[in-house]
Design a protein around this motif. Sequence first.
Motif, mmCIF file in Angstrom:
data_model
loop_
_atom_site.group_PDB
_atom_site.id
_atom_site.type_symbol
_atom_site.label_atom_id
_atom_site.label_comp_id
_atom_site.label_asym_id
_atom_site.label_seq_id
_atom_site.Cartn_x
_atom_site.Cartn_y
_atom_site.Cartn_z
ATOM 1 N N ILE A 90 0.888 -1.326 -0.277
ATOM 2 C CA ILE A 90 0.076 0.016 -0.105
ATOM 3 C C ILE A 90 0.846 1.215 -0.256
ATOM 4 C CG2 ILE A 90 -1.935 1.391 1.179
ATOM 5 C CD1 ILE A 90 -2.746 -1.360 2.559
ATOM 6 N N ILE A 91 1.362 1.644 -1.107
ATOM 7 C CA ILE A 91 2.107 2.818 -1.405
ATOM 8 C C ILE A 91 1.511 4.010 -2.242
ATOM 9 C CG2 ILE A 91 4.426 3.649 -2.224
ATOM 10 C CD1 ILE A 91 5.351 0.414 -2.111
ATOM 11 N N SER A 92 1.365 5.025 -1.526
ATOM 12 C CA SER A 92 0.717 6.196 -2.088
ATOM 13 C C SER A 92 1.728 7.115 -2.531
ATOM 14 C CB SER A 92 -0.068 6.838 -1.067
ATOM 15 O OG SER A 92 -0.466 8.391 -1.617
ATOM 16 N N LYS A 93 1.679 7.607 -3.964
ATOM 17 C CA LYS A 93 2.670 8.392 -4.483
ATOM 18 C C LYS A 93 2.585 9.922 -4.148
ATOM 19 C CE LYS A 93 3.236 6.038 -8.869
ATOM 20 N NZ LYS A 93 3.146 5.974 -10.407
ATOM 21 N N LYS A 94 1.084 10.227 -3.251
ATOM 22 C CA LYS A 94 1.081 11.346 -2.909
ATOM 23 C C LYS A 94 1.205 11.566 -1.347
ATOM 24 C CE LYS A 94 -2.877 11.885 -6.416
ATOM 25 N NZ LYS A 94 -4.197 12.354 -6.608
ATOM 26 N N ILE A 249 -14.522 -5.836 -0.105
ATOM 27 C CA ILE A 249 -13.671 -6.705 0.772
ATOM 28 C C ILE A 249 -12.460 -6.815 0.150
ATOM 29 C CG2 ILE A 249 -13.535 -9.178 1.784
ATOM 30 C CD1 ILE A 249 -16.610 -7.769 1.753
ATOM 31 N N GLY A 250 -11.567 -6.198 1.401
ATOM 32 C CA GLY A 250 -10.147 -6.092 0.870
ATOM 33 C C GLY A 250 -9.426 -4.724 0.876
ATOM 34 N N SER A 251 -8.339 -4.478 0.833
ATOM 35 C CA SER A 251 -7.528 -3.389 1.126
ATOM 36 C C SER A 251 -8.184 -2.413 -0.092
ATOM 37 C CB SER A 251 -6.183 -3.435 0.881
ATOM 38 O OG SER A 251 -5.710 -4.167 2.095
ATOM 39 N N LEU A 252 -8.244 -1.183 0.198
ATOM 40 C CA LEU A 252 -8.522 -0.022 -1.109
ATOM 41 C C LEU A 252 -7.507 0.973 -0.598
ATOM 42 C CD1 LEU A 252 -12.145 1.068 -0.815
ATOM 43 C CD2 LEU A 252 -10.731 0.316 -2.632
ATOM 44 N N LEU A 253 -6.369 1.047 -1.591
ATOM 45 C CA LEU A 253 -5.494 1.674 -1.823
ATOM 46 C C LEU A 253 -5.781 3.085 -2.154
ATOM 47 C CD1 LEU A 253 -2.733 -0.484 -3.806
ATOM 48 C CD2 LEU A 253 -3.705 -0.926 -1.292
ATOM 49 N N SER A 254 -4.984 4.178 -2.129
ATOM 50 C CA SER A 254 -5.391 5.515 -2.453
ATOM 51 C C SER A 254 -5.602 5.496 -4.162
ATOM 52 C CB SER A 254 -4.246 6.394 -2.089
ATOM 53 O OG SER A 254 -4.161 6.637 -0.765
ATOM 54 N N ILE A 281 -22.682 1.636 1.840
ATOM 55 C CA ILE A 281 -21.580 1.136 1.115
ATOM 56 C C ILE A 281 -20.522 0.588 2.295
ATOM 57 C CG2 ILE A 281 -19.583 1.919 0.023
ATOM 58 C CD1 ILE A 281 -21.158 4.459 -0.833
ATOM 59 N N GLN A 282 -20.412 -0.864 2.202
ATOM 60 C CA GLN A 282 -19.418 -1.452 3.095
ATOM 61 C C GLN A 282 -18.147 -1.793 2.578
ATOM 62 O OE1 GLN A 282 -22.372 -4.257 5.652
ATOM 63 N NE2 GLN A 282 -22.362 -4.871 3.435
ATOM 64 N N LEU A 283 -17.159 -1.279 3.322
ATOM 65 C CA LEU A 283 -15.617 -1.414 3.175
ATOM 66 C C LEU A 283 -14.944 -2.372 4.229
ATOM 67 C CD1 LEU A 283 -14.974 2.195 2.030
ATOM 68 C CD2 LEU A 283 -15.874 0.450 0.680
ATOM 69 N N ALA A 284 -14.767 -3.653 4.115
ATOM 70 C CA ALA A 284 -14.105 -4.342 4.829
ATOM 71 C C ALA A 284 -12.710 -4.631 4.435
ATOM 72 C CB ALA A 284 -14.582 -5.650 4.995
ATOM 73 N N GLY A 285 -11.685 -4.125 5.328
ATOM 74 C CA GLY A 285 -10.301 -4.188 5.345
ATOM 75 C C GLY A 285 -9.814 -2.899 5.314
ATOM 76 N N THR A 286 -8.510 -2.605 5.116
ATOM 77 C CA THR A 286 -7.635 -1.478 5.211
ATOM 78 C C THR A 286 -8.200 -0.209 4.137
ATOM 79 O OG1 THR A 286 -5.810 -2.485 6.202
ATOM 80 C CG2 THR A 286 -5.346 -0.216 5.368
ATOM 81 N N VAL A 287 -8.542 0.770 4.504
ATOM 82 C CA VAL A 287 -8.969 1.828 3.732
ATOM 83 C C VAL A 287 -8.125 2.961 3.950
ATOM 84 C CG1 VAL A 287 -11.116 3.136 2.723
ATOM 85 C CG2 VAL A 287 -11.546 0.919 3.823
ATOM 86 N N SER A 288 -7.784 3.531 2.791
ATOM 87 C CA SER A 288 -6.749 4.518 2.679
ATOM 88 C C SER A 288 -7.608 6.175 3.041
ATOM 89 C CB SER A 288 -5.977 4.790 1.344
ATOM 90 O OG SER A 288 -7.086 5.379 0.536
ATOM 91 N N ASP A 289 -6.866 6.745 3.668
ATOM 92 C CA ASP A 289 -7.515 8.224 3.877
ATOM 93 C C ASP A 289 -8.004 8.698 2.850
ATOM 94 O OD1 ASP A 289 -6.905 7.858 6.605
ATOM 95 O OD2 ASP A 289 -4.972 8.982 6.519
#
Length: 427
Positions: A90-94, A249-254, A281-289
Amino acid sequence: MKRALIITYYWPPAGGPGVQRWLQFVKYFNDFGIEPVVYIPENPHYPMTDNSFVYEVPKDIKILKHPIKEPYRLAGLFSKKKTNTISSGIISKKKQSLLEKVMLYIRGNFFIPDARIGWVRPSVSFLSNYLLEQPVDIIISSGPPHSLHLIAMQLQKSTGIKWMADFRDPWTTIHYHASLRLNKASERKHKQLEARVLNSANCIVVTSPTTKREFEMITETPIEVITNGYAASNVVKTQLDTSFSISHIGSLLSERNPKELWKVLAEIASEKPLFKSDLCIQLAGTVSDDVLASIEKFGLSEATKSIGYVSHSEALQLQHNSQVLLLLEIDRPETRAIIPGKLFEYLAAKRPILAMGPFESDIEDIIVETKSGKFFSAHKEEVLKAHILNLYEQYKTTGLVIESENIEKYSRRELSRHMSDLIRKLV
């Protein structure tokens, strides 16, 4: 019975999709004449854990363990959160802090191909001694981390045992590779190691047709596509959500932030008050800011549940209960090869899939083949809006039903049969 040494980093209690591929193969191998011996680190640093996987490990298989020195543990002293996100990809360019930039530079240029490179030499020594006393018919390495392929490559060279290199993800074309702040020498070394592995292995297995095509430009080594899959379950019983739930379901990267979807949902909510009250809206997992900020920007915060990381069993229940399952991939050409493991679990849940990603994605081919939902590439807001309205209309009237086809070949058992056939053919 053929004996296979499987070198893998991710193993229970590791959480996430990386652990499931070889855990599931190992569960079925004995049924198809393959005796697995699994080699794993004794003291790994997993960014997430899921103890429910521990109970799925067959009791009668041989597991070898050897200590590993984890640089991520040292990095965690400076920032545990950033260390876990980087090690998860999980790598954000910003908005990268100075610490994050330094950590990425060190990770990319001092640990090639990855942070587990220090495990190669002790593993080769340990496994060489083991193989002298307990020979096997084939060595299988699973990456990432791709340093594990280097272990297998050295063992193949010293023992002459056939070697299969299994790539769960691409190497130099993976979406986060360009974010590692590589200098030219490091980039060149990555490509050289990638080519060396591809040309040294006796067989290469990949999880997508696009990765196969990319690797065929580098090597003439035989390449087989064996995707990830779903595990059949009699435990999960569907109890559909009463709300119009759209679940990811799962990580949501930026960079996996579906702004077009949020915009469309906001438009429909403003036009149809009932839709707004029904939407969840259901988000299960790591969610970016960044994703949460976009949801707030479009006025969807009240309709959103950010659940956080859930166990695999909880994830399966969420999938079966959801009205619509959301599948998102970064909209860049280099992600066309990525087929998330959750796609196959979504197929097993038999709920309508709403997928978004790059043009000519391998995801689209599977969704079309199985008639399991719709795939949308960028800049199709009007079509996307019409589709969501259609789903909502079905939800309000007849109820949402999907008649998918041809999903059985993606079951873990059938994929294990395929992998076992390939192993026997190779040895």
